[in-house]
Every structure is written in C-alpha cells, then in structure tokens.
Design an enzyme around this catalytic site. Structure first.
Site, PDB file in Angstrom:
ATOM      1  N   ASN A  96       0.828  -1.205   0.000  1.00  0.00           N
ATOM      2  CA  ASN A  96       0.000   0.000   0.000  1.00  0.00           C
ATOM      3  C   ASN A  96       0.863   1.256   0.000  1.00  0.00           C
ATOM      4  O   ASN A  96       1.925   1.293   0.613  1.00  0.00           O
ATOM      5  CB  ASN A  96      -0.926   0.013   1.214  1.00  0.00           C
ATOM      6  N   ASP A  98      -0.577   4.142   1.044  1.00  0.00           N
ATOM      7  CA  ASP A  98      -1.105   5.010   2.111  1.00  0.00           C
ATOM      8  C   ASP A  98      -0.171   4.934   3.318  1.00  0.00           C
ATOM      9  O   ASP A  98       0.789   4.160   3.337  1.00  0.00           O
ATOM     10  CB  ASP A  98      -2.559   4.627   2.465  1.00  0.00           C
ATOM     11  N   HIS A 113       5.811  -0.633  -2.798  1.00  0.00           N
ATOM     12  CA  HIS A 113       5.286   0.029  -4.001  1.00  0.00           C
ATOM     13  C   HIS A 113       5.305   1.555  -3.888  1.00  0.00           C
ATOM     14  O   HIS A 113       4.617   2.234  -4.644  1.00  0.00           O
ATOM     15  CB  HIS A 113       3.862  -0.462  -4.306  1.00  0.00           C
ATOM     16  N   GLY A 179      -5.083  -9.261   2.993  1.00  0.00           N
ATOM     17  CA  GLY A 179      -5.800  -8.307   2.148  1.00  0.00           C
ATOM     18  C   GLY A 179      -5.161  -8.028   0.805  1.00  0.00           C
ATOM     19  O   GLY A 179      -5.134  -6.880   0.367  1.00  0.00           O
TER      20      GLY A 179
HETATM   21  C1  BJW Z   1     -10.139  -7.538   1.959  1.00  0.00           C
HETATM   22  C2  BJW Z   1     -11.021  -6.609   2.513  1.00  0.00           C
HETATM   23  C3  BJW Z   1     -11.148  -6.587   3.912  1.00  0.00           C
HETATM   24  C4  BJW Z   1     -11.059  -6.368   0.359  1.00  0.00           C
HETATM   25  N1  BJW Z   1     -10.444  -7.449   4.644  1.00  0.00           N
HETATM   26  N2  BJW Z   1      -9.476  -8.384   2.700  1.00  0.00           N
HETATM   27  C5  BJW Z   1       2.712 -11.462 -16.460  1.00  0.00           C
HETATM   28  C6  BJW Z   1       2.852 -12.473 -15.529  1.00  0.00           C
HETATM   29  C7  BJW Z   1       3.464 -12.233 -14.297  1.00  0.00           C
HETATM   30  C8  BJW Z   1       3.946 -10.974 -13.968  1.00  0.00           C
HETATM   31  C9  BJW Z   1       3.800  -9.979 -14.907  1.00  0.00           C
HETATM   32  C10 BJW Z   1       3.199 -10.224 -16.142  1.00  0.00           C
HETATM   33  N3  BJW Z   1       3.199  -9.058 -16.824  1.00  0.00           N
HETATM   34  C11 BJW Z   1       3.768  -8.108 -16.064  1.00  0.00           C
HETATM   35  C12 BJW Z   1       4.150  -8.658 -14.897  1.00  0.00           C
HETATM   36  C13 BJW Z   1       4.796  -7.949 -13.762  1.00  0.00           C
HETATM   37  C14 BJW Z   1       3.821  -6.973 -13.097  1.00  0.00           C
HETATM   38  C15 BJW Z   1       2.553  -7.719 -12.723  1.00  0.00           C
HETATM   39  O1  BJW Z   1       2.497  -8.414 -11.725  1.00  0.00           O
HETATM   40  N4  BJW Z   1       1.492  -7.567 -13.498  1.00  0.00           N
HETATM   41  C16 BJW Z   1       0.228  -8.281 -13.228  1.00  0.00           C
HETATM   42  C17 BJW Z   1      -0.942  -7.388 -13.574  1.00  0.00           C
HETATM   43  C18 BJW Z   1       0.246  -9.594 -13.993  1.00  0.00           C
HETATM   44  N5  BJW Z   1       4.478  -6.426 -11.930  1.00  0.00           N
HETATM   45  C19 BJW Z   1       5.268  -5.372 -12.009  1.00  0.00           C
HETATM   46  O2  BJW Z   1       5.420  -4.757 -13.052  1.00  0.00           O
HETATM   47  C20 BJW Z   1       6.016  -4.992 -10.757  1.00  0.00           C
HETATM   48  N6  BJW Z   1       7.407  -4.884 -11.039  1.00  0.00           N
HETATM   49  C21 BJW Z   1       8.123  -5.922 -11.450  1.00  0.00           C
HETATM   50  O3  BJW Z   1       7.649  -7.026 -11.624  1.00  0.00           O
HETATM   51  O4  BJW Z   1       9.453  -5.627 -11.627  1.00  0.00           O
HETATM   52  C22 BJW Z   1      10.317  -6.663 -12.135  1.00  0.00           C
HETATM   53  C23 BJW Z   1      10.835  -7.584 -11.080  1.00  0.00           C
HETATM   54  C24 BJW Z   1      11.429  -8.755 -11.451  1.00  0.00           C
HETATM   55  C25 BJW Z   1      11.923  -9.639 -10.507  1.00  0.00           C
HETATM   56  C26 BJW Z   1      11.834  -9.345  -9.161  1.00  0.00           C
HETATM   57  C27 BJW Z   1      11.265  -8.174  -8.780  1.00  0.00           C
HETATM   58  C28 BJW Z   1      10.750  -7.304  -9.742  1.00  0.00           C
HETATM   59  C29 BJW Z   1       5.541  -3.654 -10.221  1.00  0.00           C
HETATM   60  C30 BJW Z   1       4.149  -3.724  -9.697  1.00  0.00           C
HETATM   61  C31 BJW Z   1       3.668  -2.337  -9.298  1.00  0.00           C
HETATM   62  C32 BJW Z   1       2.250  -2.383  -8.743  1.00  0.00           C
HETATM   63  N7  BJW Z   1       1.797  -1.071  -8.599  1.00  0.00           N
HETATM   64  C33 BJW Z   1       0.436  -0.873  -8.065  1.00  0.00           C
HETATM   65  C34 BJW Z   1       0.048   0.611  -8.196  1.00  0.00           C
HETATM   66  C35 BJW Z   1       0.892   1.491  -7.344  1.00  0.00           C
HETATM   67  C36 BJW Z   1       0.288   1.776  -6.040  1.00  0.00           C
HETATM   68  C37 BJW Z   1      -0.857   2.759  -6.111  1.00  0.00           C
HETATM   69  O5  BJW Z   1      -0.999   3.523  -7.060  1.00  0.00           O
HETATM   70  O6  BJW Z   1      -1.638   2.737  -5.153  1.00  0.00           O
HETATM   71  O7  BJW Z   1       0.333  -1.310  -6.706  1.00  0.00           O
HETATM   72  S1  BJW Z   1      -0.808  -1.821  -8.904  1.00  0.00           S
HETATM   73  C38 BJW Z   1      -1.801  -2.120  -7.515  1.00  0.00           C
HETATM   74  O8  BJW Z   1      -1.857  -3.556  -7.322  1.00  0.00           O
HETATM   75  C39 BJW Z   1      -1.047  -1.523  -6.318  1.00  0.00           C
HETATM   76  C40 BJW Z   1      -1.160  -2.644  -5.315  1.00  0.00           C
HETATM   77  O9  BJW Z   1      -0.112  -2.516  -4.366  1.00  0.00           O
HETATM   78  C41 BJW Z   1      -1.074  -3.886  -6.168  1.00  0.00           C
HETATM   79  C42 BJW Z   1      -1.636  -5.110  -5.520  1.00  0.00           C
HETATM   80  O10 BJW Z   1      -3.012  -4.954  -5.287  1.00  0.00           O
HETATM   81  P1  BJW Z   1      -3.619  -5.530  -3.950  1.00  0.00           P
HETATM   82  O11 BJW Z   1      -3.061  -4.837  -2.786  1.00  0.00           O
HETATM   83  O12 BJW Z   1      -3.526  -7.009  -3.951  1.00  0.00           O
HETATM   84  O13 BJW Z   1      -5.158  -5.046  -4.088  1.00  0.00           O
HETATM   85  P2  BJW Z   1      -6.361  -5.748  -4.860  1.00  0.00           P
HETATM   86  O14 BJW Z   1      -7.412  -4.720  -5.031  1.00  0.00           O
HETATM   87  O15 BJW Z   1      -5.921  -6.460  -6.063  1.00  0.00           O
HETATM   88  O16 BJW Z   1      -6.884  -6.866  -3.814  1.00  0.00           O
HETATM   89  C43 BJW Z   1      -7.433  -6.525  -2.569  1.00  0.00           C
HETATM   90  C44 BJW Z   1      -7.816  -7.811  -1.843  1.00  0.00           C
HETATM   91  O17 BJW Z   1      -8.285  -7.447  -0.555  1.00  0.00           O
HETATM   92  C45 BJW Z   1      -8.934  -8.592  -2.540  1.00  0.00           C
HETATM   93  O18 BJW Z   1      -8.563  -9.958  -2.647  1.00  0.00           O
HETATM   94  C46 BJW Z   1     -10.130  -8.432  -1.602  1.00  0.00           C
HETATM   95  O19 BJW Z   1     -10.950  -9.590  -1.526  1.00  0.00           O
HETATM   96  C47 BJW Z   1      -9.454  -8.185  -0.275  1.00  0.00           C
HETATM   97  N8  BJW Z   1     -10.253  -7.381   0.668  1.00  0.00           N
HETATM   98  N9  BJW Z   1     -11.635  -5.889   1.547  1.00  0.00           N
HETATM   99  C48 BJW Z   1      -9.664  -8.347   4.057  1.00  0.00           C
HETATM  100  N10 BJW Z   1     -12.014  -5.716   4.564  1.00  0.00           N
END
Ligand code: BJW
Length: 232
Positions: A96, A98, A113, A179
């Site tokens: 996150n 935040d 992130h 989460g």
């Molecule tokens: C609750 C709840 C409650 C709700 N109680 N639970 C193809 C295959 C594999 C990988 C890739 C691919 N193509 C590209 C990639 C890599 C890519 C990637 O993963 N893409 C995918 C879309 C496939 N990743 C990257 O590019 C990353 N960098 C990278 O890989 O660099 C190379 C590297 C190589 C080797 C080692 C290391 C690195 C960078 C990723 C950057 C993500 N950025 C974001 C935005 C910035 C932040 C912002 O603006 O706020 O980060 S995207 C967004 O998603 C944000 C989040 O941190 C991230 C994850 O989301 P999160 O937190 O999981 O949220 P949600 O909404 O998805 O899920 C919420 C969950 O909570 C749900 O399950 C609900 O059920 C639950 N929930 N209420 C408990 N009350």
C-alpha cells in the site's frame, strides 16, 4: 495453528489494499476499483505518465488528499501492537502507498510500491517528502531537473527494498498475507519463496485470492476482525 508463538520467532507480514478497505480506501480490483473508468494497470505505468502526466498526477493528487479523511482501522492497530510487543524478528511489507500502518504506530515496515506522501525525481532518483504545492514536473531539489513524479512503483518498475524482502523471506518462520488479491508480482510470489525456505504460511483475506491454494492455512473474512484475532 499459524498464530504468533515461540514456534515462529521470525514473522514476515505482507499487506495489500484489503487491509485499508475498511478505513475507506478503495481496493484496486474489487467493486469501485476503477478510477474514472481506467484500470490501474493502464494508469500506473511509466508510459501513461509520459503520455498523459496530468491524468496520472490527478489520480495521485486525489488519493493523497484523501489520506487526511481516513484513519487506521483495527487491523492496522493490531499489527502495530504486534510490532511493539513481538520480541522476535518482524517485518511488515506493505504494497500500500497510504500511511495507515505508520499512523497506527508500526515501525518495522517497508513500502515496496512507494508512498503517496513521497516525491521521486525521475532524473536522479532522489526521494523527498511530497509538498502539496508542487506542480507536475517541478524542479527536483537534488539535481535541478524538471522531473518530479509521484514516488509510486509503476508496472514494469522494480519494487523497493527487494534485497531486504528476499532476505526476510528466506529467514522467516511464518509468512502472513493480509488483504491482497495475489494478482501482482513479485508480491504474489512471496508465499512460494517463503514456503521454499520452510516457513509456515497463513492468508487472511475477504475471499480466496488467486494464490489461496498455496497457503497452508486460509482465514476468510474482514481484516478488521481477523487480524486482531490472529494477533491476540
Ligand atoms: C479484503 C477486505 C477486507 C477487500 N479485509 N481483505 C505477467 C505475468 C506475471 C507478472 C507480470 C506479467 N506481466 C507483467 C508482470 C509484472 C507486473 C505484474 O504483476 N502484473 C500483473 C498485472 C500480472 N508487476 C510489475 O510490473 C512490478 N514490477 C516488477 O515485476 O518488476 C520486475 C521484477 C522482477 C523480478 C523481481 C522483482 C521485480 C511492479 C508492480 C507495481 C504495482 N503497482 C500498483 C500501483 C501502485 C500503487 C498505487 O498507485 O496505489 O500497486 S498496482 C496495484 O496492485 C497496487 C497494489 O499494491 C497492487 C496489488 O493490489 P492488492 O493490494 O492485492 O489489491 P487488490 O485490489 O488487487 O486486492 C485486494 C484484496 O483485498 C482482494 O482480494 C479483496 O478480496 C481483499 N479485501 N476488503 C480483508 N475488509
């Protein structure tokens, strides 16, 4: 049972948007996860910033402004209590951007992130506190380049502190994911790394995540209830 116990002296906690949902911050992939009709995967990229900087800056300006209207919830507070009282190793890695973990009092914390309240110089990589008055592309204090951008890890960019996180994954006894949907790598792969090194694994999420099957134990429900129960 994967509770904090002497059996697991070294704990790594990964948090995602779900832990802040009950504070009023929308998750990315649930209902309301779109921003002005854009998927996060389309807005949070270096290409989007170059193509339409005003759009991307507006997205982050609004979210930064919204921080002053939200408060940490019981899940953030429970982790902060664990942080204060746990005698063993603990690292909270949040995806996150935040500041609710630190406002709850957590200190053993990494923002992999980036952070809404931080600015990044795209020219020299210097990071500084975001000043609200800064217009997009303002001159960067460290090197003088007109290149200030939100300090957010966009898709295709390397998350922060990966060396420290990899080291913690290889040495933890218990890995807890809270989460997060398991849709975004590398965080989505942490459970496999932790398991590879022998850690017990627990997931706390509202619903099964994409990687639920990888966890030894899954608890489904709101973080504000299940995290305090786990820490208790
Ligand atoms: C609750 C709840 C409650 C709700 N109680 N639970 C193809 C295959 C594999 C990988 C890739 C691919 N193509 C590209 C990639 C890599 C890519 C990637 O993963 N893409 C995918 C879309 C496939 N990743 C990257 O590019 C990353 N960098 C990278 O890989 O660099 C190379 C590297 C190589 C080797 C080692 C290391 C690195 C960078 C990723 C950057 C993500 N950025 C974001 C935005 C910035 C932040 C912002 O603006 O706020 O980060 S995207 C967004 O998603 C944000 C989040 O941190 C991230 C994850 O989301 P999160 O937190 O999981 O949220 P949600 O909404 O998805 O899920 C919420 C969950 O909570 C749900 O399950 C609900 O059920 C639950 N929930 N209420 C408990 N009350």
């Amino acid at each position: 049972m994967t509770v904090p116990s002497p059996d697991y002296p070294n704990i790594l906690v990964l948090t995602g948007a779900g832990i802040s949902a009950e504070s009023g911050i929308a998750t990315f992939r649930g209902p309301g996860g779109l921003w002005e009709g854009h998927r996060v995967e389309d807005v949070c990229t270096p290409e989007a910033l170059a193509r339409d900087p005003a759009l991307v800056h507006r997205f982050y300006d609004l979210r930064r402004a919204a921080l002053s209207t939200v408060e940490p919830n019981a899940a953030h507070r429970a982790l902060a209590r664990l942080d204060a009282e746990w005698p063993g190793e603990l690292l909270i890695v949040t995806q996150n951007v935040d500041d609710l973990h630190e406002r709850a009092g957590a200190t053993r914390l990494l923002h992999m992130h980036g952070e809404l309240k931080s600015a990044l110089c795209a020219a020299c990589g210097a990071r500084a506190e975001w000043a609200d008055a800064l217009p997009p592309g303002s001159v960067c204090g460290a090197c003088g380049a007109p290149a200030l951008r939100p300090d957010i890890v966009f898709f295709g960019e390397m998350p922060y502190d990966m060396d420290r996180i990899e080291a913690a994954l290889s040495s933890c006894d218990l890995f807890v994911s809270i989460g997060t949907s398991g849709a975004v790598y590398p965080a989505a792969g942490f459970v496999q790394t932790a398991r590879h090194w022998g850690a017990a694994t627990l997931e706390i999420n509202l619903e099964p995540s994409q990687g639920s099957f990888l966890f030894e134990e899954s608890r489904m429900g709101p973080a504000s209830v299940l995290v305090p129960e786990w820490v208790a």
